[in-house]
Design an enzyme around this catalytic site. Structure first.
Site, PDB file in Angstrom:
ATOM      1  N   HIS A   3       0.834  -1.204   0.000  1.00  0.00           N
ATOM      2  CA  HIS A   3       0.000   0.000   0.000  1.00  0.00           C
ATOM      3  C   HIS A   3       0.874   1.261   0.000  1.00  0.00           C
ATOM      4  CE1 HIS A   3      -3.443  -2.573   0.812  1.00  0.00           C
ATOM      5  NE2 HIS A   3      -4.241  -1.524   0.717  1.00  0.00           N
ATOM      6  N   LYS A  44      -9.553  -8.354   8.385  1.00  0.00           N
ATOM      7  CA  LYS A  44     -10.209  -8.600   9.662  1.00  0.00           C
ATOM      8  C   LYS A  44     -10.103  -7.345  10.507  1.00  0.00           C
ATOM      9  CE  LYS A  44      -6.126 -10.524  11.968  1.00  0.00           C
ATOM     10  NZ  LYS A  44      -5.883  -9.742  13.175  1.00  0.00           N
TER      11      LYS A  44
END
Lengths: 280, 184
Positions: free
Chosen positions: B37, B102
Site C-alpha cells: 500500500h 479482519k
C-alpha cells in the site's frame, strides 16, 4: 560443571519453532472445544468450528496454523552450573530460529530497523529473555508472537489506591479497545507489580500457564475470574462478530513492587497461543 | 445460505451486498498489505503508473507463508485491516471495489466506501491453513522484493467471507456485538 554445546541449542530451537507453529497445545485446543459448546451465537459457533478444523489441518499437514508465524520470543532458564561451549549462546538461538523458519516454510516477519523496515529475511533476531536459576539444567520456551494481537496490548502505571478494581478496569479497557482486531477468542496475559518492564514480561509469561488453571493465590484467581466474566459479557465474541466467547482465559502473574506503584501490563494473545518447551 | 459472487465486482453487485451476508468469492483477487500500500501511494505521488488496474477489483490483506513443495500457496489468513486505513480511501477513489481482512475500519474508509459503492469483507482470522485450500493459483504481480508483502494475483474458488461493512455504512461488528452484550 555441565557443558552444553551450542549446536544442541540451535537444533532444539529449530525444532521448537516448527512445532509451535504447526501444533497448537492441547490445553488451548480443549479450551476452544469447550467454548464452542457454550457459545450462544450461531455464527460464533461456526467460526470456532473453523478454527478447530484449521488446527487439525495444520497438525496433519505440518503447516502453520496462522500465516503470521510471529516474531520469535524465547524464554531461557539457564542453570548456574551450566557452561555453554562452542560459540555464542544468543547466536545459537538465532541460528535455530533461522533454520526453523527457513526449513519449516514459516513466514519471515521481522524487519531489522523499526523505522527503516527492511525485512531481515530469516525472522531473526529473536527476542530473548534469560533467567539464571540454580542447578545444571537448561530450559527453553519458544513462543512465536503474532503482531495482530501483540499490537493490542497495553501497559499502565496505576495508582495503588485503585487496587484490584483498577486492575480489572484496565484489563477490560485494553480488551474493549482491541475489539475484533486481535482475532478473538483471545487469551489475556496480565502482569501486575515490579516495574514497567517487569510487568510486561510477567504478562507474556502468564500466557504459557496451562489454560484455565487458576492462579495459586486466591485473590489473584478471583481477579482472573472476575475479569474473564466481564470480558465475556462484552458481546465482542468470536472474531468480534458478536457472541459470548471473547476470551478463553485471563491469566495473571504478580511480583513485589514499590510502595508508590501498581504497574499493570496486559498482553493480548489470539487463540493461536503457540509455545513449545524443552529441557536440555 | 451464502451468495456466490464472481470477480470483477461491479458497483451494482457491491451495493447489493449487506452487512451479515455470507459470501463465496470465485475468480481473481489481489494480495496487498502495509508495504505494498505504501509503495502504491508513493508511486501515485510521483505520478508513476500502477502495476495493476484496481477498477472493480478486490484486495485481500494477507502476507502468506512460503508454500511447501507441491502447494499453491502457504497458509494465508487475513491480517488486521486497520493498518491499511490511511491508504485505503485513495485506492477506493481509483476504483477498488472490495477488501478482505479482519477488524474495524476508520470512519474515513467507511465514508469513502459509501461514496464509491464498495464493500468490506472479513475472513476468519487464524484459519490460515483452511483458507489456503480455497486458493487455486498464485502469481507475482509486483514488488517481489517485498517477499510476503508483494502483490500477488490469486485465483480463488468458493473463498468464504462475511460482509462486515456494506456500502450503506452498516457495521456487522456493532450489530453482532449488541445482540450478545450483557448489561452489568
Amino acid at each position: 560443571m555441565r557443558e552444553i554445546h551450542v549446536d544442541q541449542i540451535t537444533g532444539a530451537v529449530r525444532e521448537m519453532c516448527m512445532q509451535a507453529c504447526y501444533d497448537l497445545p492441547e490445553d488451548v485446543a480443549a479450551a476452544l472445544t469447550a467454548a464452542r459448546e457454550r457459545e450462544e451465537s450461531e455464527l460464533g459457533r461456526e467460526i470456532l468450528g473453523e478454527l478447530q478444523e484449521n488446527i487439525a489441518i495444520a497438525r496433519e499437514r505440518r503447516v502453520a496454523i496462522c500465516q503470521d508465524t510471529g516474531i520469535t520470543v524465547v524464554f531461557v532458564k539457564l542453570g548456574q552450573d551450566v557452561r555453554i561451549v562452542g560459540g555464542s549462546f544468543n547466536s545459537a538461538i538465532n541460528e535455530g530460529v533461522r533454520r526453523g523458519y527457513t526449513e519449516g516454510y514459516l513466514r519471515k516477519s521481522v524487519v531489522c530497523d523499526p523505522l527503516e523496515r527492511k525485512n531481515t529475511g530469516d525472522n531473526t533476531p529473536a527476542v530473548i529473555h534469560i533467567e539464571v536459576v540454580p542447578g545444571d539444567g537448561l530450559h527453553l520456551t519458544v513462543a512465536p508472537k503474532g503482531i495482530g494481537s501483540e499490537n493490542m496490548s497495553g501497559v499502565k502505571m496505576l495508582v495503588p489506591a485503585l487496587g484490584s478494581q483498577g486492575v480489572i478496569d484496565f484489563i477490560y479497557e485494553v480488551v474493549e479497545r482491541a475489539g475484533p482486531n486481535p482475532c478473538p477468542p483471545i487469551v489475556v496475559g496480565v502482569g501486575i507489580g515490579g516495574t514497567m518492564e517487569k510487568a510486561a514480561i510477567l504478562a507474556k509469561k502468564a500466557l504459557f500457564r496451562p489454560l484455565g488453571q487458576p492462579h495459586s493465590l486466591p485473590h489473584i484467581a478471583e481477579l482472573e475470574q472476575k475479569s474473564l466474566e466481564r470480558i465475556n459479557n462484552s458481546g465482542i465474541g468470536p472474531m468480534g462478530l458478536g457472541g459470548r466467547t471473547t476470551a478463553l482465559a485471563v491469566q495473571a502473574e504478580v511480583y513485589p513492587t514499590h510502595i508508590g506503584g501498581l504497574p499493570v501490563a496486559v498482553n493480548i494473545q489470539c487463540h493461536a497461543c503457540r509455545h513449545a518447551e524443552k529441557e536440555l | 445460505m451464502a451468495k456466490t459472487i464472481t470477480t470483477p465486482l461491479d458497483e451494482k453487485t457491491a451495493r447489493s451486498l449487506k452487512a451479515g451476508d455470507r459470501v463465496l468469492i470465485d475468480g481473481v483477487i489481489y494480495t496487498g498489505r502495509d508495504a505494498a500500500h505504501a509503495r502504491l501511494l508513493e508511486m501515485a505521488k510521483k505520478g508513476e503508473p500502477w502495476p495493476l488496474d484496481l477498477q472493480d477489483q478486490i484486495i485481500y490483506y494477507v502476507g502468506p507463508c512460503p508454500e511447501k513443495p507441491g502447494q499453491v500457496i502457504g497458509p494465508a489468513g487475513p491480517t488486521t485491516s486497520g493498518r491499511m486505513d490511511l491508504f485505503t480511501p485513495a485506492l477506493l477513489e481509483k476504483g477498488l471495489r472490495g477488501m478482505i481482512g479482519k477488524g474495524s475500519r476508520s470512519p474515513q474508509v467507511v465514508e469513502t466506501m459509501k461514496k464509491v459503492g464498495a464493500v468490506y469483507f472479513v475472513a476468519t482470522g487464524g484459519a490460515a491453513a483452511l483458507i489456503a485450500d480455497r486458493i487455486t493459483a498464485s502469481e507475482l504481480v509486483a514488488f517481489g522484493e517485498l517477499g510476503t508483502e508483494a502483490i500477488r494475483r490469486l485465483v480463488v474458488k468458493e473463498f468464504p467471507v462475511i460482509v462486515a461493512l456494506d456500502s450503506d455504512g452498516n457495521d456487522l461488528y456493532k450489530i453482532g456485538r449488541e445482540k450478545f452484550r450483557v448489561a452489568v
